[in-house]
Scaffold this active site. Structure first.
Site, short mmCIF file in Angstrom:
data_model
loop_
_atom_site.label_atom_id
_atom_site.label_comp_id
_atom_site.label_asym_id
_atom_site.label_seq_id
_atom_site.Cartn_x
_atom_site.Cartn_y
_atom_site.Cartn_z
N LYS A 206 0.84 -1.20 0.00
CA LYS A 206 0.00 0.00 0.00
C LYS A 206 0.87 1.25 0.00
O LYS A 206 0.69 2.16 -0.79
CB LYS A 206 -0.94 -0.03 1.22
CG LYS A 206 -1.81 1.19 1.33
CD LYS A 206 -2.78 1.07 2.50
CE LYS A 206 -3.48 2.40 2.73
NZ LYS A 206 -4.43 2.36 3.83
N GLU A 212 10.53 -4.72 4.46
CA GLU A 212 10.64 -6.14 4.08
C GLU A 212 10.27 -6.33 2.61
O GLU A 212 10.95 -7.05 1.86
CB GLU A 212 9.69 -6.99 4.95
CG GLU A 212 10.00 -6.97 6.43
CD GLU A 212 9.26 -5.86 7.19
OE1 GLU A 212 8.99 -4.81 6.58
OE2 GLU A 212 8.98 -6.05 8.38
N GLY A 267 -4.96 -1.82 4.98
CA GLY A 267 -4.19 -2.98 4.51
C GLY A 267 -4.92 -4.29 4.79
O GLY A 267 -5.02 -5.17 3.91
N ARG A 268 -5.44 -4.44 6.00
CA ARG A 268 -6.06 -5.72 6.37
C ARG A 268 -7.47 -5.87 5.82
O ARG A 268 -8.13 -6.88 6.07
CB ARG A 268 -6.04 -5.88 7.89
CG ARG A 268 -6.59 -4.69 8.64
CD ARG A 268 -6.18 -4.72 10.12
NE ARG A 268 -6.62 -3.53 10.84
CZ ARG A 268 -5.93 -2.42 10.93
NH1 ARG A 268 -4.76 -2.30 10.31
NH2 ARG A 268 -6.39 -1.39 11.62
N GLU A 353 -4.79 -6.43 14.71
CA GLU A 353 -4.28 -5.11 14.30
C GLU A 353 -5.40 -4.08 14.38
O GLU A 353 -5.15 -2.89 14.59
CB GLU A 353 -3.69 -5.18 12.88
CG GLU A 353 -2.76 -4.03 12.57
CD GLU A 353 -1.93 -4.24 11.31
OE1 GLU A 353 -0.71 -4.50 11.43
OE2 GLU A 353 -2.47 -4.13 10.21
N HIS A 384 -4.92 -32.69 18.06
CA HIS A 384 -3.81 -33.56 18.49
C HIS A 384 -2.65 -32.72 19.02
O HIS A 384 -1.51 -33.19 19.06
CB HIS A 384 -3.38 -34.44 17.32
CG HIS A 384 -4.48 -35.38 16.92
ND1 HIS A 384 -4.67 -36.60 17.52
CD2 HIS A 384 -5.49 -35.23 16.03
CE1 HIS A 384 -5.74 -37.18 16.99
NE2 HIS A 384 -6.25 -36.37 16.09
N LYS A 512 9.17 -0.56 13.79
CA LYS A 512 9.73 -0.29 12.46
C LYS A 512 10.84 0.75 12.55
O LYS A 512 11.90 0.61 11.94
CB LYS A 512 8.64 0.24 11.53
CG LYS A 512 7.62 -0.78 11.09
CD LYS A 512 6.68 -0.14 10.08
CE LYS A 512 5.47 -1.00 9.81
NZ LYS A 512 4.48 -0.39 8.95
O1 F6P Z 1 3.18 -3.00 9.70
C1 F6P Z 1 1.83 -3.20 9.59
C2 F6P Z 1 1.36 -2.85 8.21
O2 F6P Z 1 1.37 -1.49 8.03
C3 F6P Z 1 -0.02 -3.44 7.95
O3 F6P Z 1 -1.01 -2.64 8.43
C4 F6P Z 1 0.01 -3.60 6.48
O4 F6P Z 1 -0.96 -4.50 6.04
C5 F6P Z 1 1.42 -4.11 6.27
O5 F6P Z 1 2.20 -3.43 7.22
C6 F6P Z 1 1.98 -3.90 4.90
O6 F6P Z 1 1.98 -2.56 4.54
P1 F6P Z 1 2.17 -2.14 3.03
O7 F6P Z 1 1.07 -2.73 2.24
O8 F6P Z 1 2.14 -0.64 3.03
O9 F6P Z 1 3.51 -2.66 2.57
#
Ligand code: F6P
Length: 553
Positions: A206, A212, A267-268, A353, A384, A512
């Site tokens: 987003k 990452e 995002g979620r 979240e 199990h 972060k």
């Molecule tokens: O760190 C949490 C977050 O901001 C989530 O809310 C989001 O879904 C995810 O990281 C990834 O963010 P992006 O889509 O901006 O890479």
């Protein structure tokens, strides 16, 4: 005492909890033959049986009264009207607009959201048809065989979960891969499996600033360019999904190959947007449309059904009862279908979240417990492993059992075994095994009296442990869409009751920021961080890694 705790329904619920012992489910079922039939609700092919919760008629009536007292109807209306209900980020939370029909009218301020949503969907369809038909060619002219989604959190969990859940109706032949972890292992595994000349990367973020995702995307790009020997190959092998066009271009992806969405999509809550591109690639546009249609049908149910028959509202109220009045600090999600094994991880982000907050909209402490720890995996494996604690541990763990009636392509005989286990677990949690029953069983097995006495406390199950059962008629795109939307709205309703902002996530920021700083400090050639930069433990861990790097060169 918080505003919520002062509401008449809340106070009455608390008073009941203090003045009355918890109801005994076995007795409730025995005394009320209509309980199971009454405590059920259905919508969009999904049935919720909530009769195995520790709720009598009075508690249930008070929970319904709470819905009115917190003003849920107005909050639902505000969400659907595109008001900026995400107050700390001054944004709407209009994921419902992503799955509404093309002729619907939605606006955020002056902007005609529906037109923009459908314009992106049209571009997505055209692109997916090209890839699926083989018209889209890789740099060396071959068609695409492998799609790698690089993203994390909401830009990974939704598409990964849905692609897995609906794998049986994937007809493209495309192999789907998902990379979220930045430790190098996942991307290396994918690189080993994928032929560079026929691999398409979808970089999904987003913000397009997530460390990452960008690190993995750069690694993928270097691998591809190295393998194909040409920078220009990036154009045919990389597309992006983002709200940040400038950053996408800076990465080197042509904006013609970018699919956008909007800041009002959390995002979620984003799998319905262009973030769902991998889903559309795997399943095709018609099935993606069916997924959206299922979610839309649940939206309509949510905004129109009375609370007592409203699936998401009922799920939310039961959760409130369990968390705030039974002190449940966790919630187990147990799907009894292998294809749903990523659902708990998906719901974990959605719920934790969203509602893992301790202040209200106005910044004051919430004053009551909010989101429980949501966890789980597919139920049969759980039986199990951790179900022992759910049956006989010292804390209540409410369970959502999720089952599918139609076996689909599965062997019905095997599927039936899984379904029998779902039903049996819910029953066992509810009824338990009394001392008399346990003793009778051991007597019948011929155990000596002394052995029976010793074993008895271990073989008694208290029972009276709460669960919901959600049954889907089939695991198809429509019903999966409806199921996910039901959980989304459940989370929203609980946020309304707790008066928290379910749509921001400030809690993830600090880690972060610190990670960016620590990353610089891990460089063995960088000066050591000052004494006051960190506590002794953090400094020690950084030094340990630097020493390791120094010793391994
Ligand atoms: O760190 C949490 C977050 O901001 C989530 O809310 C989001 O879904 C995810 O990281 C990834 O963010 P992006 O889509 O901006 O890479």
């Amino acid at each position: 005492m918080s505003k919520l705790e002062q509401l008449p329904a809340w106070r009455a619920l608390q008073a009941r909890r203090t003045a009355h012992p918890l109801p005994v489910l076995r007795t409730l079922f025995r005394n009320d033959p209509a309980r199971a039939a009454r405590m059920q609700a259905s919508a969009c092919g999904i049935t919720l049986d909530y009769s195995k919760n520790l709720l009598g008629e009075d508690e249930f009536a008070l929970l319904l009264a709470l819905v009115d007292e917190v003003g849920l109807a107005a909050r639902v209306q505000a969400m659907f009207a595109g008001e900026r209900i995400n107050s700390t980020e001054a944004r709407a939370a209009l994921h419902v607009a992503l799955r509404s029909p093309a002729d619907a009218r939605w606006a955020v301020g002056e902007v005609d959201v529906a037109a923009e949503v459908h314009a992106v969907l049209t571009r997505m369809r055209a692109f997916c048809e090209r890839v699926r038909s083989g018209e889209w060619r890789g740099h060396r002219g071959g068609h695409i065989t492998d799609v790698v989604n690089i993203g994390i959190g909401g830009s990974d969990l939704g598409p990964a979960m849905v692609c897995e859940a609906l794998a049986d109706c994937a007809d493209s032949g495309l192999r789907m891969h998902f990379v979220s972890n930045v430790d190098g292992v996942q991307i290396r595994d994918v690189m080993r499996r994928c032929p560079p000349e026929s691999t398409l990367f979808v970089v999904a973020s987003k913000t397009f600033t997530t460390q990452e995702t960008l690190a993995n995307a750069h690694a993928a790009r270097a691998w591809l360019v190295g393998a194909l020997g040409d920078e220009a190959a990036v154009g045919a092998h990389f597309v992006a999904v983002s709200t940040n066009a400038a950053a996408v271009e800076a990465f080197g992806i042509d904006s013609a190959n970018m699919f956008g969405f909007w800041d009002w999509v959390g995002g979620r809550f984003s799998l319905w947007s262009a973030i769902g591109l991998p889903i559309m690639l795997a399943l095709g546009p018609a099935r993606f449309d069916a997924l959206l249609a299922g979610a839309h049908a649940m939206d309509e149910h949510f905004r129109s059904a009375p609370a007592a028959l409203n699936l998401p509202v009922l799920m939310a109220l039961i959760g409130i009862w369990n968390v705030n009045f039974l002190d449940a600090s966790s919630q187990l999600i147990a799907p009894y279908h292998q294809r749903l094994h990523r659902l708990p991880a998906y719901l974990q982000q959605l719920d934790m979240e969203s509602n893992g907050k301790s202040v209200r909209h106005d910044g004051a402490p919430v004053g009551v417990r909010t989101a429980p720890v949501l966890w789980g995996e597919q139920g049969i494996n759980g039986q199990h492993a951790y179900f022992q604690l759910v049956h006989q541990g010292t804390q209540p763990v409410p369970v959502d059992f999720i089952g599918v009636l139609d076996a689909g392509r599965e062997d019905e005989g095997l599927h039936r075994i899984a379904f029998a286990n779902l039903v049996a677990q819910a029953e066992a949690l509810m009824r338990g095994r009394s001392a008399d029953e346990a003793e009778a069983e051991m007597c019948a097995a011929g155990l000596p009296a002394a052995r029976i006495r010793a074993l008895l406390p271990h073989r008694v199950f208290s029972g009276n442990r709460p669960s919901n059962t959600l049954l889907l008629e089939r695991l198809d795109p429509f019903m999966l869409g409806a199921l996910i939307a039901a959980y989304e709205h459940r989370t929203f309703v609980q946020g309304v009751i707790w008066d928290i902002n379910s749509f921001d996530q400030w809690g993830v920021e600090l880690g972060k920021q610190l990670a960016a700083r620590v990353l610089g400090e891990l460089d063995p050639l960088a000066p050591q961080a000052g004494e006051d930069a960190h506590d002794a433990s953090t400094r020690g861990l950084v030094e340990r890694y630097r020493a390791h790097l120094r010793s391994s060169v």
